[in-house]
Design an enzyme around this catalytic site. Structure first.
Site, PDB file in Angstrom:
ATOM      1  N   TYR A   1      15.098  36.137 121.618  1.00  0.00           N
ATOM      2  CA  TYR A   1      16.143  35.121 121.497  1.00  0.00           C
ATOM      3  C   TYR A   1      17.471  35.710 121.943  1.00  0.00           C
ATOM      4  CZ  TYR A   1      19.517  31.893 119.467  1.00  0.00           C
ATOM      5  OH  TYR A   1      20.552  31.018 119.296  1.00  0.00           O
TER       6      TYR A   1
ATOM      7  N   GLU B   1      22.277  29.419 125.451  1.00  0.00           N
ATOM      8  CA  GLU B   1      21.144  29.858 124.638  1.00  0.00           C
ATOM      9  C   GLU B   1      19.904  30.007 125.505  1.00  0.00           C
ATOM     10  OE1 GLU B   1      19.639  28.574 120.317  1.00  0.00           O
ATOM     11  OE2 GLU B   1      19.045  27.126 121.849  1.00  0.00           O
TER      12      GLU B   1
END
Length: 389
Positions: A109, A197
């Protein structure tokens, strides 16, 4: 402003970020042709909407041939996809991304955002990437690393190395990861992003680091510098009332409550929403008309507020400084007459020309309720909207 995944990946690719090969498709036939051009044993068909959680909602599927990709796309296009981030109304899928399948070894992530508590950009990373990152953030916050970036120097090499080693990367992948993170930061800064993101970024079996997904949100205040980004806006993905409000320079966000709010100043708007909740009601929107709003802006703001069918009452809470109370009252009266407003309207005004503003409301012949302070206004509007929940 948000953009689609395929658009974000095209931007990142220009900065040297590795992304999967893929094509956007708007029809079954375009999906078949795109999958054929990729010449991959497995392709991924991904619904393109401005929301996460697509995988769990059936918006990401594997296909093993162009015909299968076309079949999946035909069943995905036009479907109202409901995810944890769309709300119960969902989003209609009008385009899909056809992308090469990858042999994934690890999922990570990565994200960059503006941390307003420190007034700087923060780079976040976790070795626990994938669909359940929200759960990781709640149950194991220590698993998410943070590097605060000074705006004068940007992401430093030592910071990138800390993130790389914290992710548990080594060897050739670790060598590639530093420039990968630097490229993400350059893309974030150069495009005036407010959020970037990558979830997940993946390490492939052949040792590549790839942005398998990408979300980018841009600061609206910086879009005047980026004509090419403004052209990526998809109005179909935005609430119609929010789109309408943007035409008049109004800061409007639709919510799920029954009490519409018209306020000048973001801080006062937040306080107004809080006091409505405290009184037992639920705000239907955030609306900041700004300090220098004109009568026309007030009128258009009022029209947008009552355009929400869920609104049962309107609370106008204005501190008259630059926006004088008599100007506000004139705009509200004109809007109420033109639009034949049926819902109750509670007005709390303080500041410049407040007596004149209240006089305009009283002499309008319309049924306005004038409040004596914020608390009184909140209590009255909640009662008029049907009472506390």
């Amino acid at each position: 402003m948000k953009i689609h995944e395929y658009q974000a990946k095209a931007i990142l690719a220009r900065y040297g970020v590795t992304t999967p090969r893929g094509e956007v498709a708007f029809s079954k036939e375009e999906a078949r042709e795109g999958a054929a051009r990729l010449k991959s044993n497995v392709v991924v068909v991904k619904a393109q909407i401005h929301a996460g959680g697509r995988g769990k909602a059936g918006g990401v599927k594997l296909a093993h041939s162009p015909d299968e990709a076309a079949d999946i796309a035909s069943h995905m296009l036009g479907v109202n996809l409901v995810t944890a981030q769309t709300g119960p109304g969902g989003r209609t899928v009008k385009r899909v991304l056809i992308e090469e399948g990858l042999d994934i070894k690890r999922e990570l992530y990565l994200s960059i955002l503006v941390d307003r508590s420190v007034g700087k950009v923060v780079f976040m990373a976790s070795a626990s990437g994938g669909m359940d990152i929200e759960e990781v953030a709640k149950t194991h916050p220590e698993a998410i690393m943070r590097e605060t970036i000074h705006p004068a120097v940007g992401l430093q090499a030592y910071q990138a190395r800390k993130l790389v080693f914290g992710l548990g990367l080594s060897g050739d992948v670790a060598t590639k990861a530093g420039p990968f993170l630097q490229a993400l930061h350059r893309a974030f800064v150069d495009t005036d992003s407010s959020m970037l993101e990558i979830n997940p970024a993946v390490v492939t079996a052949d040792g590549r680091l790839v942005a398998l997904d990408a979300k980018m949100t841009f600061d609206d205040n910086g879009l005047f510098r980026h004509k090419e980004l403004r052209e990526l806006r998809d109005l179909d993905e935005e609430d119609p009332l929010e789109v309408e409000a943007s035409k008049y320079g109004l800061n409007y966000i639709k919510l799920d409550g029954t009490v519409a709010c018209m306020v000048n100043g973001a801080g006062l708007a937040m306080a107004t929403m809080d006091i409505i909740k405290y009184a037992g009601g639920s705000p239907a929107n955030f609306l900041d008309v700004g300090g220098g709003a004109s009568s026309d802006q007030v009128k258009n703001a009022f029209r947008i507020l009552i355009g929400d069918p869920g609104v049962k009452a309107v609370f106008i809470n204005i501190f008259g400084g630059i926006l004088r109370c008599d100007v506000l009252a004139t705009g509200v009266v004109a809007a109420a007459k033109d639009l034949q407003v049926k819902v109750p309207v509670v007005v709390r005004m303080e500041g410049t020309n407040v007596e004149l503003g209240q006089q305009i409301l009283r002499e309008s012949g319309l049924n306005f309720t004038i409040a004596n302070g914020m608390k009184d206004g909140a209590q009255k509007v909640v009662q008029l909207a049907g009472g506390a929940r």
